[in-house]
Design a protein around this motif. Structure first.
Motif, short mmCIF file in Angstrom:
data_model
loop_
_atom_site.label_atom_id
_atom_site.label_comp_id
_atom_site.label_asym_id
_atom_site.label_seq_id
_atom_site.Cartn_x
_atom_site.Cartn_y
_atom_site.Cartn_z
N ALA A 162 0.83 -1.21 0.00
CA ALA A 162 0.00 0.00 0.00
C ALA A 162 0.86 1.25 0.00
O ALA A 162 0.56 2.23 -0.69
N GLU A 163 1.97 1.23 0.76
CA GLU A 163 2.86 2.40 0.81
C GLU A 163 3.57 2.61 -0.52
O GLU A 163 3.76 3.75 -0.97
N ILE A 164 3.96 1.52 -1.16
CA ILE A 164 4.63 1.64 -2.46
C ILE A 164 3.69 2.24 -3.49
O ILE A 164 4.05 3.15 -4.24
N TYR A 165 2.45 1.77 -3.53
CA TYR A 165 1.48 2.32 -4.48
C TYR A 165 1.17 3.78 -4.16
O TYR A 165 0.98 4.59 -5.07
N GLU A 166 1.09 4.10 -2.86
CA GLU A 166 0.82 5.48 -2.45
C GLU A 166 1.94 6.40 -2.92
O GLU A 166 1.70 7.50 -3.45
N MET A 167 3.18 5.96 -2.77
CA MET A 167 4.32 6.78 -3.17
C MET A 167 4.41 6.88 -4.68
O MET A 167 4.76 7.94 -5.23
N GLN A 168 4.09 5.82 -5.36
CA GLN A 168 4.11 5.87 -6.82
C GLN A 168 3.08 6.87 -7.33
O GLN A 168 3.33 7.60 -8.30
#
Length: 306
Positions: free
Chosen positions: A248-254
């Motif tokens: 979820a954090e990776i997608y949020e940052m992307q």
């Protein structure tokens, strides 16, 4: 150099083919999620530098990420062969990239002694490395991405090799590299990124080549031709990458942070080589360390220390 790919490598190397999800739709999305779950490895440690309030990506808080390139060895956990820090401020749409020389003379947190910064990993793995960097840089370290050097080689092979521009000819570990545009397979890329003794810029030159190969990997990995190899790429990531970033954090940052990658400032830590007790170290003056700390703290939206 397309500097924005440096940031994309750090936070999207785990999802190098997410951009192709529209082609393979659910199959790619599902496999990427499974990969992200398998490489997620939280870190249990007491942070030395505490933020005034908990980090909130959805509120676009500035964030810090450490990339660890680890040289694993049989019988021990190895050393951090490459250390890079990235701070990202999505409100300013700016990114700062700091290459940390592996011989930097620092206090190893938890050991009560001074040594080379890359020895922190050998003594205490990721937790001791992050705590040591927090103390040295005077900032909170939010996330890490660890890639072992064998994985570095296999990722290059998984995307079908890369092409880089070499500024001077040299040979290393049985490989010869001509000046100019040269193709590299995984073994060649690893040797190319490791050499430093023949480089006039020493460890800084090696760090530049490491960033160059990373950029080339991302460029190749984002191309349509790599979509047919996505299963091989994800398999390499599952075997050789670890991070405390969740899916979820990776997608949020992307989604919300990658715009900041369009403005990247690369920072070299100024110091000098010295022999202490017969061992060579890279010594950073306290005034330089404090100036760097304040620069990074300001970028992270934190108060400046005197």
């Amino acid at each position: 150099m397309k500097r924005k790919r440096i940031f994309i490598w750090l936070v999207v190397c785990l999802t190098v083919l997410v951009g192709g999800a529209g082609v393979y739709a659910y199959q790619v999305y599902s496999n990427v999620n499974q990969t992200l779950e398998s490489v997620h490895q939280p870190v249990r440690r007491e942070a030395i530098e505490v933020r005034p309030e908990p980090l909130e990506l959805k509120q676009l808080d500035p964030v810090s990420i450490v990339l660890l390139g680890v040289d694993e060895r049989q019988g021990d956990r190895g050393r951090s062969d490459s250390l890079m820090l990235v701070t990202v401020n999505p409100n300013e749409n700016t990114t700062k990239l700091v290459s940390i020389p592996r011989d930097t003379y620092v206090t190893i947190e938890g050991k009560g002694r001074q040594d080379k910064v890359n020895h922190a990993y050998a003594f205490g793995g990721v937790p001791m490395t992050l705590n040591t960097l927090e103390r040295f840089l005077g900032i909170p370290i939010d996330y890490y991405i660890e890639v072992n050097m064998q994985g570095f080689q296999e990722i290059v092979d998984a995307v079908g090799g890369v092409t880089v521009h070499n500024t001077f000819p040299f040979s290393y570990e049985g490989h010869s590299f001509a000046a100019g545009s040269i193709p590299l397979n995984g073994a060649q890329a690893l040797a190319y990124a490791r050499m430093r003794k023949e480089d006039p810029k020493g460890d800084f030159g090696r760090q530049e080549r490491q960033r160059q190969v990373m950029e080339a990997v991302m460029k190749k990995g984002a191309s349509f031709s790599s979509l047919t190899r996505y299963e091989e790429i994800l398999q390499v990531i599952r075997q050789h990458v670890r991070t405390n970033l969740t899916a979820a954090e990776i997608y949020e940052m992307q989604k919300d942070y990658q715009q900041a990658a369009q403005s990247v400032e690369q920072i070299e830590i100024t110091g000098e080589g010295k022999r202490i007790g017969g061992i060579w170290y890279y010594v950073v003056p306290e005034a330089v360390r404090q100036q760097l700390s304040n620069q990074l703290r300001k970028h992270l939206g934190l108060s400046i220390e005197s």
